[in-house]
Scaffold this active site. Structure first.
Site, PDB file in Angstrom:
ATOM      1  N   SER A 145       0.844  -1.186   0.000  1.00 38.35           N
ATOM      2  CA  SER A 145       0.000   0.000   0.000  1.00 38.35           C
ATOM      3  C   SER A 145       0.879   1.235   0.000  1.00 38.35           C
ATOM      4  O   SER A 145       2.048   1.186   0.395  1.00 38.35           O
ATOM      5  CB  SER A 145      -0.897  -0.001   1.250  1.00 38.35           C
ATOM      6  OG  SER A 145      -1.514   1.253   1.466  1.00 38.35           O
ATOM      7  N   TYR A 158      -1.717  -0.475  10.751  1.00 41.38           N
ATOM      8  CA  TYR A 158      -1.847  -0.706   9.307  1.00 41.38           C
ATOM      9  C   TYR A 158      -0.570  -0.270   8.576  1.00 41.38           C
ATOM     10  O   TYR A 158      -0.033  -1.017   7.752  1.00 41.38           O
ATOM     11  CB  TYR A 158      -3.055   0.047   8.754  1.00 41.38           C
ATOM     12  CG  TYR A 158      -3.320  -0.229   7.291  1.00 41.38           C
ATOM     13  CD1 TYR A 158      -3.899  -1.429   6.898  1.00 41.38           C
ATOM     14  CD2 TYR A 158      -2.978   0.704   6.323  1.00 41.38           C
ATOM     15  CE1 TYR A 158      -4.136  -1.694   5.555  1.00 41.38           C
ATOM     16  CE2 TYR A 158      -3.213   0.446   4.980  1.00 41.38           C
ATOM     17  CZ  TYR A 158      -3.789  -0.757   4.601  1.00 41.38           C
ATOM     18  OH  TYR A 158      -4.009  -1.011   3.259  1.00 41.38           O
TER      19      TYR A 158
END
Length: 305
Positions: A145, A158
């Site tokens: 990501s 995250y």
């Protein structure tokens, strides 16, 4: 995909494994790979959603309910794939969850669960399927990501997990290259999954997105992202960018932490201590399904009082 393109595809007739395939990017990618002629094994936590995702696919499929943090479960899944479909030629470590909120107010088990699914789950997936990929001289794709580019406050688990997954894939690449296995890393930006459906409620993410150029604020559909990922799988790409313009951000990565910190600091200073203390918790229906299953299993495993 055009019928002639499917016939000529190097993926045709081969086996793919996609984790986190019950919804979002994983479901869209399974559909794209099946459309390219692959036999697809869909792995995830939600049995019915997996079945629903697999039902319309044109080629043979296999649905396996498995927790990527459970190495034994993934080893059994790998054996089922080999037995039912054949050795995997493509494995996509897509399973991921997210949780938002201040680190000091986030439940420790929830914070750890994000790391376990996104990072440990990726390593478990690779460990289970590398023997098959070595036999097929296959391709392992790690879904990372842009969270790995610059860590956002309120998203510590995250961001840490995605940075770790990227680093893991880079290290793995050098180890398995002599076996003919290619390792790719996919950098995914804003994607219209249920994980970011509550993004506007997250002050830092909202601010970071608002300060990006217009083209960088665009939210892409899971199907569009899956198209870019499928192209990367087809070409055994070392890096896959979704959207493609992200490739030009790689040389600028040393600047991103400073920019993210500056924007986040400005936003956080505008908030009261009560607002900062709000724990947003698990993000998205897929994350909630995983967390609910995890907490239920934890309660069952506790000895009776």
């Amino acid at each position: 995909m055009h019928k002639d393109a499917v016939h000529d595809s190097p993926l045709r007739g081969r086996v793919a494994v996609v984790t986190g395939a019950a919804r979002g990017i994983g479901e869209a990618l399974a559909r794209r790979l099946s459309g390219a002629g692959m036999h697809v094994a869909l792995l995830g936590r939600e049995a019915q959603s997996l079945q629903d995702a697999a039902a319309p696919l044109p080629n043979s499929t296999l649905c396996i309910e498995a927790d990527v943090t459970d190495q034994d479960a993934l080893d059994r899944a790998a054996a089922q794939v080999a037995d039912r479909l054949g050795d995997a030629a493509v494995v996509v470590a897509n399973a991921g969850v997210a949780a938002g909120g201040p680190f000091r107010h986030t439940d420790a088990d929830l914070w750890r669960r994000v790391i376990d699914v996104n990072l440990i789950g990726a390593a478990n997936t690779a460990r289970a399927f590398l023997p098959q990929l070595s036999r097929t001289r296959g391709y392992y794709l790690q879904i990372a990501s842009t969270a790995a580019f610059g860590s956002a406050p309120m998203m510590s688990a995250y961001c840490a997990s995605k940075a770790g997954a990227e680093s893991f894939a880079r290290a793995l690449r050098g180890e398995v290259e002599p076996d003919g296995v290619a390792v790719g890393i996919a950098y995914v930006h804003w994607t219209g999954t249920d994980m970011i459906s509550g993004m506007d409620e997250h002050p830092v993410l909202r601010a970071l997105r608002a300060h990006q150029p217009w083209f960088a604020r665009r939210v892409h559909s899971p199907d569009q992202v899956a198209e870019w990922l499928t192209a990367g799988v087809t070409h055994r790409a070392l890096h896959v960018y979704a959207p493609p313009w992200l490739r030009w951000c790689q040389p600028l990565r040393p600047l991103f932490p400073t920019v993210v910190t500056r924007v986040a600091r400005r936003e956080l200073r505008r908030m009261t201590s009560d607002e900062l203390a709000v724990d947003l918790g698990v993000m998205g229906a897929g994350g909630r399904a995983d967390w609910d299953a995890y907490t239920t299993e934890a309660q069952r495993s506790r000895p009776p009082q």
